[in-house]
Enzyme design. Structure first.
Site, short mmCIF file in Angstrom:
data_model
loop_
_atom_site.label_atom_id
_atom_site.label_comp_id
_atom_site.label_asym_id
_atom_site.label_seq_id
_atom_site.Cartn_x
_atom_site.Cartn_y
_atom_site.Cartn_z
N GLY A 241 13.53 62.60 -73.76
CA GLY A 241 12.62 62.80 -74.89
C GLY A 241 13.12 63.73 -75.97
N GLU A 275 17.31 63.34 -68.53
CA GLU A 275 17.46 61.91 -68.86
C GLU A 275 17.50 61.68 -70.37
OE1 GLU A 275 14.08 60.09 -66.98
OE2 GLU A 275 14.78 60.54 -64.96
N GLY A 277 18.27 60.08 -73.83
CA GLY A 277 18.70 58.79 -74.34
C GLY A 277 19.02 58.96 -75.83
N ARG A 278 17.93 59.08 -76.60
CA ARG A 278 18.05 59.18 -78.05
C ARG A 278 18.99 60.30 -78.50
NH1 ARG A 278 13.33 57.64 -81.17
NH2 ARG A 278 12.19 58.09 -79.26
N ARG A 314 11.59 49.61 -85.15
CA ARG A 314 10.96 50.93 -85.16
C ARG A 314 10.07 51.18 -86.37
NH1 ARG A 314 12.45 55.36 -84.99
NH2 ARG A 314 11.30 56.13 -83.20
N CYS A 345 8.69 36.19 -91.33
CA CYS A 345 7.39 35.79 -91.87
C CYS A 345 6.26 36.63 -91.30
CB CYS A 345 7.18 34.30 -91.59
SG CYS A 345 8.53 33.35 -92.28
N GLU A 346 6.25 37.89 -91.63
CA GLU A 346 5.23 38.84 -91.19
C GLU A 346 5.10 39.90 -92.27
OE1 GLU A 346 3.70 39.23 -88.01
OE2 GLU A 346 4.84 37.70 -86.91
N TYR A 374 17.24 52.79 -79.50
CA TYR A 374 16.08 51.91 -79.70
C TYR A 374 16.23 51.05 -80.96
CZ TYR A 374 14.59 55.26 -76.25
OH TYR A 374 14.55 56.06 -75.13
#
Ligand code: LLP
Length: 423
Positions: A241, A275, A277-278, A314, A345-346, A374
């Site tokens: 985190g 742990e 990650g980012r 994101r 198309c959103e 991510y």
């Protein structure tokens, strides 16, 4: 240290490569990772915790590209995995199973069996029901299961979006703190469960060390109670985190974090698992995208690029902010407030909204920053789009770490009632 992806002489660089040249060679959109940036982040983290026996279990979900995994392994990382797919990737990338921890609220029996057979360090167990199921799988295959219980410490850590807060009582994660001791006592009586540690993870993109201190205090209290009852642990896992600077702010000070954590853990004699990650890969990646059109519509200006929520979800999923800049800025070009949008198309398909940007022209390249974590891993084939290529730059060396998907890749695995198989 030079910031990642610097602008030098009016050009964006990745390591010793011009980003524009990479696109000429590999096309757009393109994920570019700088291996030097990954290595510095890893070493900075590792050095900060040098004062205690520790394992950096890189959180594979952040970026599971095989080239990146094998480089992290070579630096000495273990891994935090959440699926049999991640287990497979890690084993293929050369991680010894003994350096893997397996998290997740919904492990299947098949996953438990595969991880047990591989010989992982521990399962971070998230419920009494999972603990029971794991005991049964262990019995069936005759291999005792190493476990840590993931505690939900009921701490609200400040993260940019509610979806990335995991440490408070109302999320699906972890075992409520008031049930943890009874489950340890139960597990201690099960011959096919081996208690190894205690685990906590409070959320993602946290910039302040203090919530980790609260979480650590909670789990160390529990560990002390267990010790008094004759239940001894090998490790404490503080989860991941640790935040990075999306908008130019400082990343989490891992040195300050270590100053809070290391003395407390060292005193217990437990091994520390983290742990991240980012923190390891986040700032090491950009997404390069080509401007297809500039469209003026009423009061708004849309910069339409060849990337959108399929390449980087994101912004639309978490209102995540990613810095965007031209790969080759034009001298003297005007700045305007624009929406940078994709071709999907959103209406929710955007990379940035109401963003001041140097006005690009059709064919210009933009770099979307801080997408090493991510980014590609959350890409999809929605609208039958092919996923972009990924390259890893190490100084002047460039590896095409994942080729761009082809149209055939899109159909692979499908079949028709008439027996046609797309392979
Ligand atoms: N450990 C556990 C148990 C986790 O659930 C996570 C992330 C990590 C470690 C690694 O967290 P990190 O150090 O990377 O923050 N897709 C979201 C983030 C989801 C995080 C999920 N769990 C985003 O793009 O912000």
């Amino acid at each position: 240290m030079t910031p990642p992806f610097p602008l030098i002489d009016g050009e964006l660089w990745a390591g010793d490569c011009r980003v524009a040249d990479l696109v000429t060679e590999f096309g757009s959109p393109l994920y570019v990772y700088d291996a030097g940036v990954i290595e510095s982040a890893y070493r900075r983290f590792d050095d900060a915790f040098a004062g205690v026996d520790h394992l950096l279990a890189y959180s594979v979900k952040a970026n599971s590209n095989m080239e990146i995994l094998s480089r992290l392994r070579a630096l000495g990382a273990g891994a935090d995995i959440v699926s049999r797919g991640e287990l497979h990737r890690c084993l293929r990338a050369g991680f010894p199973a003994k350096d893997l921890v397996f998290a997740g609220v919904g492990k299947t029996e098949e996953e438990m069996e595969e991880a047990l057979e591989a010989g992982i360090l521990a399962f971070n167990v998230e419920s009494g029901e999972e603990l029971e199921a794991l005991g049964q799988v262990a019995k069936r295959i005759g291999t005792p299961a190493p476990v840590a219980l993931r505690v939900n410490p009921d701490i609200v850590a400040d993260t940019p979006h509610e979806y990335t807060r995991t440490g408070h009582g109302a999320t699906k994660f972890g075992i409520p703190v008031d049930r943890v001791l009874e489950l340890y006592r139960w597990a201690a009586d099960q011959p096919m469960l081996e208690i190894r540690g205690i685990d906590v993870h409070i959320g993602s993109q946290i910039l302040e060390p203090t919530p980790y201190q609260w979480a650590l205090d909670r789990v160390l209290d529990l560990a002390a109670t267990l010790h008094a009852e004759g239940i001894d642990l090998d490790f404490v896992d503080l989860g991941g985190g640790f935040g990075v600077g999306y908008e130019g702010e400082e990343a989490m000070s891992v040195e300050e974090l270590a100053a809070l954590v290391v003395p407390k853990v060292a005193e217990t004699g437990l091994r520390l698992i983290l742990e991240p990650g980012r923190f390891i890969v986040g700032e090491a990646g950009i997404l390069v995208t080509e401007v297809l059109y500039v469209k003026r519509s009423g009061s708004k200006t849309f910069v339409i690029t060849d990337s959108g929520m399929t390449e980087l979800i994101r912004p639309s999923h978490y209102q995540g902010f990613h810095r965007i800049e031209p790969v080759s800025p034009r001298e003297g070009a005007a700045h305007e407030v624009v929406d940078v949008v994709g071709p999907i198309c959103e209406t929710g398909d955007f990379l940035a909204r109401d963003r001041m940007l140097q006005m690009p022209e059709q064919g210009d390249l933009l770099a979307v920053h801080t997408v090493g974590a991510y980014g590609f891993v959350m890409a999809s084939n929605y609208n039958a789009r092919t996923k972009p290529a990924e390259v890893v730059v190490d100084g002047a060396d460039v590896t095409l770490a994942r080729r761009r998907e082809t149209l055939d890749d899109l159909l692979r695995g499908e079949a028709l009632a008439d027996g046609t198989i797309f392979s």
